[in-house]
Motif scaffolding. Structure first.
Motif, mmCIF file in Angstrom:
data_model
loop_
_atom_site.group_PDB
_atom_site.id
_atom_site.type_symbol
_atom_site.label_atom_id
_atom_site.label_comp_id
_atom_site.label_asym_id
_atom_site.label_seq_id
_atom_site.Cartn_x
_atom_site.Cartn_y
_atom_site.Cartn_z
ATOM 1 N N ALA A 97 0.784 -1.017 -0.137
ATOM 2 C CA ALA A 97 -0.410 0.073 0.233
ATOM 3 C C ALA A 97 0.839 1.645 -0.195
ATOM 4 O O ALA A 97 0.595 2.549 -0.543
ATOM 5 N N VAL A 98 2.072 1.143 0.647
ATOM 6 C CA VAL A 98 2.666 2.010 0.577
ATOM 7 C C VAL A 98 2.869 2.550 -0.636
ATOM 8 O O VAL A 98 3.209 3.511 -1.192
ATOM 9 N N ALA A 99 3.631 1.572 -1.311
ATOM 10 C CA ALA A 99 4.282 1.830 -2.586
ATOM 11 C C ALA A 99 3.741 1.920 -3.389
ATOM 12 O O ALA A 99 3.640 2.772 -4.492
ATOM 13 N N GLU A 100 2.138 1.934 -3.546
ATOM 14 C CA GLU A 100 1.337 1.961 -4.466
ATOM 15 C C GLU A 100 1.128 3.479 -4.383
ATOM 16 O O GLU A 100 0.505 4.440 -4.750
ATOM 17 N N GLU A 101 0.841 4.298 -3.214
ATOM 18 C CA GLU A 101 0.772 6.073 -2.665
ATOM 19 C C GLU A 101 2.248 6.307 -3.308
ATOM 20 O O GLU A 101 2.227 7.122 -3.681
ATOM 21 N N SER A 102 3.542 6.254 -3.743
ATOM 22 C CA SER A 102 4.632 6.981 -4.395
ATOM 23 C C SER A 102 5.459 7.544 -3.690
ATOM 24 O O SER A 102 5.510 8.427 -4.295
ATOM 25 N N PRO A 103 5.580 7.566 -2.324
ATOM 26 C CA PRO A 103 5.874 8.684 -1.519
ATOM 27 C C PRO A 103 7.371 9.290 -1.875
ATOM 28 O O PRO A 103 7.742 8.111 -2.479
ATOM 29 N N ASN A 104 7.878 10.131 -1.654
ATOM 30 C CA ASN A 104 9.116 10.549 -1.781
ATOM 31 C C ASN A 104 9.675 10.094 -1.339
ATOM 32 O O ASN A 104 11.089 9.562 -1.557
ATOM 33 N N ILE A 105 9.615 10.080 0.252
ATOM 34 C CA ILE A 105 10.225 9.269 1.260
ATOM 35 C C ILE A 105 9.696 8.926 2.303
ATOM 36 O O ILE A 105 8.358 9.485 2.528
ATOM 37 N N ALA A 106 10.456 8.558 3.665
ATOM 38 C CA ALA A 106 9.914 7.564 4.923
ATOM 39 C C ALA A 106 10.082 8.092 5.880
ATOM 40 O O ALA A 106 11.674 8.126 5.701
ATOM 41 N N HIS A 107 8.898 8.640 6.744
ATOM 42 C CA HIS A 107 9.754 9.084 7.745
ATOM 43 C C HIS A 107 9.730 7.983 9.470
ATOM 44 O O HIS A 107 8.173 7.989 9.379
ATOM 45 N N VAL A 108 10.687 7.836 9.877
ATOM 46 C CA VAL A 108 10.371 6.622 10.799
ATOM 47 C C VAL A 108 10.639 6.947 11.883
ATOM 48 O O VAL A 108 12.251 7.384 12.775
ATOM 49 N N TRP A 109 10.123 6.979 13.178
ATOM 50 C CA TRP A 109 9.588 6.812 14.110
ATOM 51 C C TRP A 109 9.769 6.036 15.709
ATOM 52 O O TRP A 109 9.380 5.945 16.433
ATOM 53 N N GLU A 110 10.505 5.003 14.885
ATOM 54 C CA GLU A 110 10.626 4.054 16.159
ATOM 55 C C GLU A 110 12.067 3.344 14.954
ATOM 56 O O GLU A 110 11.852 2.956 13.827
ATOM 57 N N VAL A 111 12.679 2.908 16.332
ATOM 58 C CA VAL A 111 13.541 2.085 15.933
ATOM 59 C C VAL A 111 13.382 0.673 15.864
ATOM 60 O O VAL A 111 14.120 -0.208 15.871
ATOM 61 N N SER A 112 13.201 0.508 14.388
ATOM 62 C CA SER A 112 12.665 -0.876 13.815
ATOM 63 C C SER A 112 13.430 -0.626 13.109
ATOM 64 O O SER A 112 13.262 -0.637 11.388
#
Length: 382
Positions: A97-112
Motif C-alpha cells: 500500500a505504501v509503494a502504491e502511494e508513491s511517496p518521496n520519502i519515509a519518516h520512521v519514528w521507531e527504532v526498527s
C-alpha cells in the motif's frame, strides 16, 4: 517541496506526548502546504486532508497493557522490545500500500531496522527520528556504577544500533542525543539536530510571584528516571520548610514512600496525572533533573510560561546555563539543592531568568520545527 511522505509512527497521532504531538504537527503543516502522504500508526486523534491513515485498531491498546505488565507485575519485562515487534507485525502487510502511494520519502519514528530495510527495498530513502538517548548511554552509566535504576536491554540496544546504521539520515532533538549517538559510533555526518517545537501561551497574572515563599514545580512521570528521588533528597531541608514543591504526574510507589519519609520540608503537593499547564502559573521555578531524555517537552513548556528552569544536560540542551536557569549533573543532589537555594536568595533573578527563558522558548515554534524537518527530507533526496 516534498509532495508525499510515508510516516511510520508507533504512537497515537496528536495525543499529548512527544512523538504523537510532533507527528501530528508535522503532518498538519505538510497537509496545509498541499502535501499528501500515508501514516501508519497505532491510532490517530485527527485526520489531515491528503493523508491516508492505517491504524492498529483495538491492537493499538496492547502497548499500554505491555507497559502495565512491566510497571505492576514483572519489573524486568522488556515491554519496549515486544512493543516494537508488535508494530513490525502490523506494518508487514502494508508496504505494498505504501509503494502504491508513491511517496518521496519515509519518516520512521521507531527504532526498527526491519521496517527501515523494507522501505529501502521498495526504493524509499529513510529518515529516522531518535527522540531519546540510546541504550549505549544507559550501558555506559551502568559500567560506571551509576543510575542502576535505569532499565537496560541488550537486544534493544542491538536493534537501535542496527536501525541507526540502516537509516539514511537521523533527526535528534538535542546536542546531548547527538553526542550519545556519536559515542555509539554513528557518524555525525548523518545526524541532524532539530529542537522540538512548543506552543507559546498568553500569560496572565501569576498567583505565586508576589508571595514570600517559593513554589518549585515538576511535571512528568514522578519516578527515579526523571531524577525525582534526587529532587526529594535536595528538598528535605529546613531551608525549604516554608516553601512548596509541586510534583505533577503519575506517582510511582518508590517515590511515594520516599515522600512519606521526609523529615523537614514535608509540604509536597501531588495533583496527580493532570494537564500541567494550569500549574505552571502557580510555580516560580521549574525543576527537571532527569537522567535520560532527548529534549523534555515539559522543560520547553515551562520556559514558554516564563519560568526559570533547573535541569540536566540529559534532559535536553535548550536551557542556557546561567541565563534561562541552571544545568546540573544528573544525580547531583548537592548541586540541585544549591541552585534551588540560589533562587531563594536571589528572588529578582526569578523574573529576569524567567523572561529570558520565555524569549528562548519563542525561538522554537512548531512552524520552525516543520520547516527544518522538510529541509532534512530535501537533503535526504539530494
Amino acid at each position: 517541496m516534498i509532495s508525499s511522505v510515508a510516516h511510520f509512527a508507533n504512537t497515537i497521532i496528536d495525543r499529548p506526548g512527544n512523538i504523537g504531538v510532533r507527528t501530528g504537527k508535522l503532518i498538519a503543516s505538510h497537509s496545509q502546504n498541499g502535501g499528501t502522504g500515508i501514516c501508519i500508526c497505532r491510532a490517530s486523534n485527527s485526520g489531515c486532508r491528503g493523508y491516508k491513515y492505517y491504524s492498529m485498531g483495538i491492537l493499538g491498546n496492547l502497548p499500554r497493557i505491555l507497559n502495565a505488565l512491566r510497571m505492576y507485575c514483572f519489573s524486568r519485562f522488556d515491554h519496549r522490545y515486544w512493543d516494537i515487534k508488535l508494530f513490525e507485525a502490523f506494518t508487514s502487510s502494508l508496504f505494498k500500500a505504501v509503494a502504491e502511494e508513491s511517496p518521496n520519502i519515509a519518516h520512521v519514528w521507531e527504532v526498527s531496522p526491519k521496517i527501515i530495510r523494507a522501505l529501502r527495498a521498495i526504493g524509499l530513502p529513510v529518515v529516522l527520528d531518535v527522540a531519546i538517548a540510546p541504550y549505549t548511554y544507559v550501558a555506559r552509566l551502568h559500567s560506571k556504577g551509576l543510575a542502576g535504576h535505569l532499565t537496560h536491554s541488550d537486544r534493544l540496544m542491538r536493534l537501535e544500533l542496527e536501525a541507526f546504521k540502516e537509516a539514511d539520515l537521523i533527526i535528534v532533538p538535542s546536542a546531548f542525543v547527538m553526542d550519545e549517538l556519536g559515542a555509539a559510533g554513528i557518524p555525525v555526518s548523518k545526524i541532524r539536530l532539530i529542537e522540538f517545537g512548543v506552543t507559546i501561551p498568553e500569560l496572565g497574572t501569576s498567583i505565586r510571584r508576589h508571595r514570600e515563599n517559593i513554589s518549585f514545580g515538576f511535571v512528568g512521570v514522578v519516578n527515579r528516571r526523571k531524577g525525582v528521588d534526587c529532587l526529594i533528597d535536595a528538598w528535605d531541608s529546613k531551608l525549604f520548610a516554608d516553601d512548596e514543591l509541586v510534583l505533577c504526574g503519575r506517582l510511582h510507589p518508590d517515590i511515594k514512600r520516599k515522600i512519606g519519609l521526609l523529615k523537614f520540608a514535608s509540604n509536597v503537593t501531588l495533583p496527580g496525572f493532570i494537564n500541567p499547564l494550569e500549574y505552571f502559573g502557580r510555580c516560580d521555578v521549574f525543576v527537571f533533573p532527569s537522567w535520560s531524555e532527548g529534549s523534555a517537552k515539559a522543560v520547553l513548556e515551562a520556559m514558554a510560561f516564563g519560568l526559570p528552569v533547573i535541569t540536566t544536560k540529559s534532559s535536553g540542551t535548550v536551557v542556557r546555563n546561567g541565563v534561562d536557569g541552571f544545568v546540573v549533573e544528573p544525580g547531583d543532589t548537592a548541586a540541585l539543592r544549591e541552585r534551588m537555594l540560589w533562587f531563594k536568595n536571589n528572588r529578582a533573578a526569578i523574573a529576569t531568568m524567567g523572561e529570558s527563558a520565555r524569549k528562548r522558548a519563542c525561538e522554537f515554534s512548531w512552524e520552525r520545527y516543520a520547516s527544518r524537518v522538510m529541509k532534512v527530507y530535501e537533503e535526504c533526496l539530494g
